[in-house]
Design a protein around this motif. Structure first.
Motif, PDB file in Angstrom:
ATOM      1  N   LEU A   1       0.827  -1.204   0.000  1.00  0.00           N
ATOM      2  CA  LEU A   1       0.000   0.000   0.000  1.00  0.00           C
ATOM      3  C   LEU A   1       0.863   1.257   0.000  1.00  0.00           C
ATOM      4  N   ASP A   2       1.973   1.244   0.737  1.00  0.00           N
ATOM      5  CA  ASP A   2       2.898   2.386   0.729  1.00  0.00           C
ATOM      6  C   ASP A   2       3.495   2.591  -0.656  1.00  0.00           C
TER       7      ASP A   2
ATOM      8  N   HIS B   1       1.579   7.700  -3.257  1.00  0.00           N
ATOM      9  CA  HIS B   1       2.621   8.606  -3.738  1.00  0.00           C
ATOM     10  C   HIS B   1       2.918   9.744  -2.768  1.00  0.00           C
ATOM     11  N   HIS B   2       2.749   9.511  -1.468  1.00  0.00           N
ATOM     12  CA  HIS B   2       2.986  10.561  -0.482  1.00  0.00           C
ATOM     13  C   HIS B   2       4.339  10.403   0.211  1.00  0.00           C
ATOM     14  N   GLY B   3       5.280   9.756  -0.414  1.00  0.00           N
ATOM     15  CA  GLY B   3       6.620   9.625   0.143  1.00  0.00           C
ATOM     16  C   GLY B   3       6.826   8.331   0.898  1.00  0.00           C
ATOM     17  N   PRO B   4       8.065   8.079   1.304  1.00  0.00           N
ATOM     18  CA  PRO B   4       8.397   6.838   2.012  1.00  0.00           C
ATOM     19  C   PRO B   4       7.834   6.824   3.432  1.00  0.00           C
ATOM     20  N   HIS B   5       7.588   5.635   3.929  1.00  0.00           N
ATOM     21  CA  HIS B   5       7.077   5.452   5.278  1.00  0.00           C
ATOM     22  C   HIS B   5       8.007   4.505   6.020  1.00  0.00           C
ATOM     23  N   ILE B   6       8.128   4.715   7.304  1.00  0.00           N
ATOM     24  CA  ILE B   6       8.924   3.827   8.152  1.00  0.00           C
ATOM     25  C   ILE B   6       7.975   3.125   9.101  1.00  0.00           C
ATOM     26  N   ARG B   7       8.031   1.819   9.122  1.00  0.00           N
ATOM     27  CA  ARG B   7       7.150   1.020   9.959  1.00  0.00           C
ATOM     28  C   ARG B   7       7.996   0.036  10.767  1.00  0.00           C
ATOM     29  N   THR B   8       7.520  -0.316  11.942  1.00  0.00           N
ATOM     30  CA  THR B   8       8.167  -1.319  12.780  1.00  0.00           C
ATOM     31  C   THR B   8       7.264  -2.541  12.819  1.00  0.00           C
ATOM     32  N   HIS B   9       7.849  -3.699  12.569  1.00  0.00           N
ATOM     33  CA  HIS B   9       7.069  -4.925  12.596  1.00  0.00           C
ATOM     34  C   HIS B   9       7.947  -6.082  13.060  1.00  0.00           C
TER      35      HIS B   9
END
Length: 40
Positions: A20-21, A25-33
């Protein structure tokens, strides 16, 4: 093309958010999993 709701229903959250990221097109995302689930 799959819709966001279909992606969320068929994939583990840790993987669905990556797809989904990439489609968003709203830029990179950082997620913790933990490799399967997203962590807060």
């Amino acid at each position: 093309m799959a819709r966001p709701g279909q992606v969320r229903a068929r994939m583990a959250p840790a993987y669905a958010c990556r797809l989904l990221d990439a489609l968003n097109h709203h830029g990179p995302h950082i997620r913790t999993h933990d490799g399967h689930d997203l962590l807060d």
